[in-house]
Enzyme design. Structure first.
Site, PDB file in Angstrom:
ATOM      1  N   ARG A 105       0.834  -1.201   0.000  1.00  0.00           N
ATOM      2  CA  ARG A 105       0.000   0.000   0.000  1.00  0.00           C
ATOM      3  C   ARG A 105       0.866   1.247   0.000  1.00  0.00           C
ATOM      4  NH1 ARG A 105      -4.353   1.030   4.751  1.00  0.00           N
ATOM      5  NH2 ARG A 105      -2.446   1.120   5.982  1.00  0.00           N
ATOM      6  N   ASP A 204       3.558  -6.622  10.703  1.00  0.00           N
ATOM      7  CA  ASP A 204       4.570  -6.244  11.688  1.00  0.00           C
ATOM      8  C   ASP A 204       4.482  -7.115  12.929  1.00  0.00           C
ATOM      9  OD1 ASP A 204       5.720  -4.286  10.137  1.00  0.00           O
ATOM     10  OD2 ASP A 204       4.578  -2.638  11.029  1.00  0.00           O
TER      11      ASP A 204
END
Length: 210
Positions: A105, A204
């Site tokens: 993104r 993450d």
């Protein structure tokens, strides 16, 4: 709520999701929970797989027993976070064919940028299950499904851990023929396109990166 959306409200799913949301959950714990919850969600997304029968012999008698029919299904992971769901679903359906779509993104535009595409042959004759933990803006998911349809996929389902109303609406507009299975429909997106209350960035937290 669109008819294409299924929220899996099983108590085990919701319990595990709560622990995934907690910011104190470790990387190892997050990975374990994601693998476990993906298997539970996989039961729902594969609920209507076609069946046929074959003659088998039990220790006591012969019988016509149900087995999966048709081509092996295809699991398509939207990199990188989709791999967390992929691993769990593959444990449940180890014969599935696997493909990968690399999309990231653009943080300024929130639009998807493609960098990788490798999927199995014969998508037109397979059930295709696209996996990505977060349905946020919906832009990456919509793009991935567009690419798969261009390769001939006709029977597509989308499996995610969390969805935002904005992402569900985007998918309903672009691909109303694609059922969505998720563990929760959260409140909204923040100004950076992250799901609230959400669980942070799934990639993450899964890989221990920032």
């Amino acid at each position: 709520m669109p008819d294409q959306l299924t929220i899996v409200d099983h108590p085990l799913v919701q319990h595990k999701l709560t622990h995934m949301r907690e910011k104190t959950t470790s990387t190892a714990g997050f990975r374990r929970l994601l693998r476990e919850i993906s298997q539970l969600l996989a039961y729902e997304v594969t609920r209507h797989l076609p069946l046929t029968t074959q003659l088998i012999e039990t220790p006591l008698a012969e019988m016509e027993a149900p087995v999966l029919a048709g081509k092996k299904l295809a699991l398509i992971s939207i990199l990188r976070a989709g791999n967390g769901l992929l691993d769990g679903v593959l444990e449940l359906v180890p014969s599935a064919r696997v493909g990968f779509i690399g999309l990231y993104r653009d943080e300024a535009t929130l639009k998807p940028v493609q960098y990788y595409f490798k999927v199995p042959d014969g998508l037109d004759g397979r059930l295709v299950i696209v996996v990505d933990p977060m349905l946020a803006t919906g832009n990456s998911s919509v793009k991935a499904i567009e690419l798969l349809k261009e390769r001939g996929a006709r029977d597509i389902r989308f499996l995610c851990l969390l969805a935002a109303p904005e992402g569900v609406a985007r998918m309903a507009e672009a691909h109303p023929d694609v059922p969505i299975v998720t563990a929760a429909l959260d409140e909204r997106l923040n100004d950076k396109g992250y799901i609230l209350p959400g669980l942070g960035d799934a990639g993450d937290r899964m890989f221990g990166t920032k």
